[in-house]
Write a protein that holds these residues in place. Structure first.
Motif, PDB file in Angstrom:
ATOM      1  N   SER A 205       0.828  -1.213   0.000  1.00  0.00           N
ATOM      2  CA  SER A 205       0.000   0.000   0.000  1.00  0.00           C
ATOM      3  C   SER A 205       0.862   1.264   0.000  1.00  0.00           C
ATOM      4  O   SER A 205       0.502   2.257  -0.628  1.00  0.00           O
ATOM      5  CB  SER A 205      -0.967   0.006   1.177  1.00  0.00           C
ATOM      6  OG  SER A 205      -0.287   0.001   2.400  1.00  0.00           O
ATOM      7  N   SER A 206       2.014   1.221   0.667  1.00  0.00           N
ATOM      8  CA  SER A 206       2.890   2.402   0.635  1.00  0.00           C
ATOM      9  C   SER A 206       3.497   2.596  -0.748  1.00  0.00           C
ATOM     10  O   SER A 206       3.665   3.732  -1.200  1.00  0.00           O
ATOM     11  CB  SER A 206       3.982   2.304   1.695  1.00  0.00           C
ATOM     12  OG  SER A 206       4.858   1.236   1.423  1.00  0.00           O
ATOM     13  N   LEU A 207       3.807   1.513  -1.441  1.00  0.00           N
ATOM     14  CA  LEU A 207       4.290   1.640  -2.826  1.00  0.00           C
ATOM     15  C   LEU A 207       3.203   2.218  -3.728  1.00  0.00           C
ATOM     16  O   LEU A 207       3.479   3.071  -4.585  1.00  0.00           O
ATOM     17  CB  LEU A 207       4.759   0.284  -3.355  1.00  0.00           C
ATOM     18  CG  LEU A 207       6.050  -0.263  -2.748  1.00  0.00           C
ATOM     19  CD1 LEU A 207       6.299  -1.696  -3.225  1.00  0.00           C
ATOM     20  CD2 LEU A 207       7.217   0.625  -3.101  1.00  0.00           C
ATOM     21  N   ALA A 208       1.970   1.768  -3.542  1.00  0.00           N
ATOM     22  CA  ALA A 208       0.856   2.303  -4.339  1.00  0.00           C
ATOM     23  C   ALA A 208       0.646   3.783  -4.058  1.00  0.00           C
ATOM     24  O   ALA A 208       0.431   4.578  -4.980  1.00  0.00           O
ATOM     25  CB  ALA A 208      -0.422   1.514  -4.047  1.00  0.00           C
ATOM     26  N   MET A 209       0.738   4.167  -2.796  1.00  0.00           N
ATOM     27  CA  MET A 209       0.565   5.579  -2.451  1.00  0.00           C
ATOM     28  C   MET A 209       1.723   6.425  -2.972  1.00  0.00           C
ATOM     29  O   MET A 209       1.511   7.554  -3.424  1.00  0.00           O
ATOM     30  CB  MET A 209       0.413   5.741  -0.942  1.00  0.00           C
ATOM     31  CG  MET A 209      -0.905   5.228  -0.433  1.00  0.00           C
ATOM     32  SD  MET A 209      -1.051   5.251   1.349  1.00  0.00           S
ATOM     33  CE  MET A 209      -0.687   6.934   1.717  1.00  0.00           C
ATOM     34  N   GLN A 210       2.929   5.890  -2.932  1.00  0.00           N
ATOM     35  CA  GLN A 210       4.082   6.618  -3.461  1.00  0.00           C
ATOM     36  C   GLN A 210       3.915   6.868  -4.956  1.00  0.00           C
ATOM     37  O   GLN A 210       4.168   7.967  -5.451  1.00  0.00           O
ATOM     38  CB  GLN A 210       5.373   5.840  -3.200  1.00  0.00           C
ATOM     39  CG  GLN A 210       6.614   6.523  -3.714  1.00  0.00           C
ATOM     40  CD  GLN A 210       6.870   7.845  -3.023  1.00  0.00           C
ATOM     41  OE1 GLN A 210       6.663   7.989  -1.833  1.00  0.00           O
ATOM     42  NE2 GLN A 210       7.325   8.822  -3.774  1.00  0.00           N
TER      43      GLN A 210
END
Length: 96
Positions: free
Chosen positions: A60-65
């Motif tokens: 999810s942090s990769l998607a948000m980044q």
């Protein structure tokens, strides 16, 4: 087994939490949606056979980044000028 209600609740809580954390960021809904969707899908699918307590924050942090980088690209001066030019052309076709 994961239920539809649980998945919808997870998406809603992730989205609301992200929007409140990034309250001062413009267009925060786009990264919040991407992160919440990624977290929900990872929780449903559990990729790589790894515990979702590890994979959900990472994916999810990769998607948000990725989503934040797209928002930042929209905020670039050349993009803003292009949008203004297109809006001007739509309002005054033929360059009037």
């Amino acid at each position: 087994k994961k239920s539809l209600e649980g998945s919808l609740a997870m998406f809603a809580v992730c989205f609301a939490t992200c929007c409140s954390v990034f309250l001062s960021v413009e267009l925060r809904e786009y990264p919040a949606f991407a992160g919440a969707l990624a977290a929900t899908l990872v929780e449903l699918h559990e990729p790589f056979g790894i515990n979702d307590n590890l994979t959900i924050p990472i994916i999810s942090s990769l998607a948000m980044q990725w989503a934040f980088s797209r928002v930042a690209a929209c905020d670039a001066p050349e993009t803003i000028e292009w949008v203004r030019a297109m809006a001007q052309q739509a309002v005054h076709p033929g360059g009037l």
